[in-house]
Design a protein around this motif. Structure first.
Motif, PDB file in Angstrom:
ATOM      1  N   LEU A 108     -15.796   8.267   0.113  1.00 42.07           N
ATOM      2  CA  LEU A 108     -14.907   7.294   0.259  1.00 42.07           C
ATOM      3  C   LEU A 108     -14.324   7.125   1.623  1.00 42.07           C
ATOM      4  CD1 LEU A 108     -13.338   8.343  -3.185  1.00 42.07           C
ATOM      5  CD2 LEU A 108     -14.766   6.359  -2.595  1.00 42.07           C
ATOM      6  N   ARG A 109     -14.066   8.320   2.140  1.00 45.98           N
ATOM      7  CA  ARG A 109     -13.629   8.198   3.654  1.00 45.98           C
ATOM      8  C   ARG A 109     -14.413   7.555   4.537  1.00 45.98           C
ATOM      9  NH1 ARG A 109     -11.403  13.526   6.768  1.00 45.98           N
ATOM     10  NH2 ARG A 109     -10.518  12.557   8.668  1.00 45.98           N
ATOM     11  N   ARG A 110     -15.650   7.971   4.247  1.00 51.64           N
ATOM     12  CA  ARG A 110     -16.813   7.149   5.228  1.00 51.64           C
ATOM     13  C   ARG A 110     -16.804   5.731   5.021  1.00 51.64           C
ATOM     14  NH1 ARG A 110     -23.311   9.052   5.218  1.00 51.64           N
ATOM     15  NH2 ARG A 110     -23.973   7.420   7.036  1.00 51.64           N
ATOM     16  N   ARG A 111     -16.684   5.352   3.877  1.00 47.56           N
ATOM     17  CA  ARG A 111     -16.836   3.902   3.351  1.00 47.56           C
ATOM     18  C   ARG A 111     -15.500   3.099   3.681  1.00 47.56           C
ATOM     19  NH1 ARG A 111     -18.059   3.077  -3.127  1.00 47.56           N
ATOM     20  NH2 ARG A 111     -17.888   0.835  -2.232  1.00 47.56           N
ATOM     21  N   GLY A 112     -14.596   3.871   4.426  1.00 45.30           N
ATOM     22  CA  GLY A 112     -13.312   3.122   4.721  1.00 45.30           C
ATOM     23  C   GLY A 112     -12.080   2.848   3.608  1.00 45.30           C
TER      24      GLY A 112
ATOM     25  N   ILE B 105      -4.038  -2.624   1.456  1.00 45.33           N
ATOM     26  CA  ILE B 105      -3.585  -1.845   2.621  1.00 45.33           C
ATOM     27  C   ILE B 105      -4.239  -2.212   3.764  1.00 45.33           C
ATOM     28  CG2 ILE B 105      -3.511   0.527   3.451  1.00 45.33           C
ATOM     29  CD1 ILE B 105      -3.308   1.416   0.580  1.00 45.33           C
ATOM     30  N   VAL B 106      -5.630  -2.536   3.711  1.00 46.95           N
ATOM     31  CA  VAL B 106      -6.326  -2.848   4.807  1.00 46.95           C
ATOM     32  C   VAL B 106      -6.233  -4.272   5.447  1.00 46.95           C
ATOM     33  CG1 VAL B 106      -8.750  -3.050   5.841  1.00 46.95           C
ATOM     34  CG2 VAL B 106      -7.946  -0.901   4.454  1.00 46.95           C
ATOM     35  N   ASP B 107      -6.191  -5.242   4.611  1.00 46.54           N
ATOM     36  CA  ASP B 107      -6.286  -6.523   5.013  1.00 46.54           C
ATOM     37  C   ASP B 107      -5.098  -7.080   6.068  1.00 46.54           C
ATOM     38  OD1 ASP B 107      -8.619  -7.310   3.685  1.00 46.54           O
ATOM     39  OD2 ASP B 107      -7.568  -8.521   2.098  1.00 46.54           O
ATOM     40  N   PRO B 108      -3.895  -6.507   5.903  1.00 48.75           N
ATOM     41  CA  PRO B 108      -3.130  -7.017   6.935  1.00 48.75           C
ATOM     42  C   PRO B 108      -3.322  -6.460   8.311  1.00 48.75           C
ATOM     43  CG  PRO B 108      -1.785  -6.218   4.913  1.00 48.75           C
ATOM     44  CD  PRO B 108      -3.241  -5.932   4.719  1.00 48.75           C
ATOM     45  N   GLN B 109      -4.027  -5.217   8.288  1.00 47.01           N
ATOM     46  CA  GLN B 109      -4.667  -4.622   9.666  1.00 47.01           C
ATOM     47  C   GLN B 109      -5.586  -5.009  10.090  1.00 47.01           C
ATOM     48  OE1 GLN B 109      -4.537  -0.382   8.848  1.00 47.01           O
ATOM     49  NE2 GLN B 109      -2.687  -0.717   7.433  1.00 47.01           N
ATOM     50  N   ALA B 110      -6.747  -5.648   9.260  1.00 44.17           N
ATOM     51  CA  ALA B 110      -8.148  -5.938   9.637  1.00 44.17           C
ATOM     52  C   ALA B 110      -8.039  -7.185  10.488  1.00 44.17           C
ATOM     53  CB  ALA B 110      -8.940  -5.967   8.390  1.00 44.17           C
TER      54      ALA B 110
END
Length: 410
Positions: free
Chosen positions: A358-362, A396-401
């Motif tokens: 899961l970590r590798r998947r992001g 979580i990721v969208d605001p940073q991506a």
């Protein structure tokens, strides 16, 4: 739609002083991923909501921010854990106790997170204990010890103490001898099928009547390697008429000559999980145990050991199984077989439900934590889709991506 947008406009403005269009877009799409197909329609609405918000008076803005902030706090509260029964701040001791026969899976992450969170809440002691006393059937992997330490830290926790049960075997021998002397354990030479007949009938086997002296003599010979593997076991005397056959005179020690990956051939008599865990929970002063409700029998068995020694059993909380629909039963042994067969590249293959994969998947650690905190510790069995974890991760990721949108055919 407008209510959703205005919520994120107000929260963003409260945080940064002025609403940022891109940040609001990210938050709206993270909360409702299906809106990505309507992004051309949404962007003008977001701009309109920002203009409306900025046109409001200062008092009206404060009221709007306060309203949506309260809603957010209520949502966060719903994801918090219920209080631990009989828990005192600074006195809670909890443990996560895996068998390191593979890396942590998404299922293991639940125990890591919930135990870890409670220890943070109550400023308690968090113990990582490797229950690695079966070098044959559930043989530990040397690499897995470090994998657990790495993945636990990545998930946001740091154990206060790490225990390797396989390195503490003499401790368990001492308590076994004491139990024999108390008349609470005996050497049984019955084969599995033979003892099953006695157990199912609710009657004691002939070896139960051996004297303390005879049992001690056999026990010493077991430790010296005088018997063959499977020739005998050491059983705990319980109640042979107990309504649950699994509780009747259960096995505490068995002979295993397979070398252990961590301690080699230093020992040939190993404790079962129920015995080792019972002793360790006492020695570590464990106050609360979280375990699956399918393991209720473990508590019933272990209580006999606690009663013989006059110990108080820890507070136990049983939770229901979490079934991840996309993966079915999370079995480390089945994953291992598939890796050996070449179906997967390794334990971090992105198709696997391991924490490393899961970590590798992001997938972020925060998403996994929030995912399990939202599920809580109910006794009800839960069926959940990975889509819930993916949605949390997007939030979580969208605001940073650094994302870009385009129209393929305008």
């Amino acid at each position: 739609m407008k209510e959703l947008i205005m919520k994120h406009v107000a929260i963003n403005a409260a945080k940064f002083g002025k609403p940022d269009e891109k940040a609001v877009i990210g938050k709206v799409l993270a909360e409702n991923p299906e809106l990505k197909l309507r992004v051309r329609e949404i962007i003008p609405l977001i701009r309109e909501c920002i203009r409306e918000f900025e046109a409001l008076g200062e008092e009206e803005r404060k009221q709007l921010v306060s309203r949506f902030s309260v809603e957010k706090k209520v949502e966060e509260k719903e994801r918090s854990l219920p209080p631990l029964p009989k828990a005192e701040v600074g006195k809670v001791v909890m443990r996560f106790a895996p068998n390191p026969n593979g890396p942590p899976t998404l299922g293991s992450a639940r125990g890591i997170i919930i135990n870890g969170e409670y220890c943070k809440i109550y400023r308690g002691k968090y113990i990582l204990r490797f229950d690695d006393t079966d070098p044959k059937t559930k043989r530990p992997m040397l690499e897995a010890y470090d994998w657990y330490l790495e993945d636990i830290e990545w998930l946001g926790y740091r154990p206060d103490e790490v225990i390797y049960a396989s390195k503490r075997i003499p401790l368990y021998y001492d308590y076994a001898r004491r139990l024999i002397e108390l008349g609470g354990a005996y050497a049984c030479f019955c084969g599995k099928e033979e003892f099953k007949k006695f157990r199912d009938a609710g009657v004691p086997c002939p070896h139960r009547a051996l004297s303390v002296e005879e049992n001690l003599e056999v026990w010493d010979k077991m430790l010296e390697g005088a018997y063959e593997e499977g020739e005998l076991v050491l059983r705990i005397k319980t109640d042979m008429s107990h309504k649950d056959p699994a509780v009747r005179d259960w096995v505490a020690f068995r002979i295993i000559y397979t070398p252990h990956p961590l301690v080699g051939d230093a020992y040939c008599v190993y404790p079962t999980l129920d015995f080792e865990s019972a002793i360790e929970d006492y020695l570590c002063k464990t106050t609360h145990i979280l375990r699956g409700k399918d393991l209720r029998d473990s508590e019933l068995r272990q209580r006999y050991v606690y009663d013989y020694f006059g110990w108080e059993y820890p507070v136990t909380i049983h939770w229901g199984r979490v079934n991840i629909l996309e993966f079915g039963k999370l079995s480390t042994s089945l994953i291992k077989k598939d890796i050996e067969a070449g179906k997967y590249e390794g334990w971090d293959d992105p198709r696997l439900p391991t924490v490393r994969a899961l970590r590798r998947r992001g997938i972020t650690a925060e998403a996994i934590r929030t995912f399990y905190l939202a599920l809580g510790i109910s006794e009800s069995e839960v069926n959940v889709s990975m889509k819930s974890l993916y949605a949390e991760n997007r939030r979580i990721v969208d605001p940073q991506a650094n994302r870009y949108f385009f129209v393929a055919d305008p």
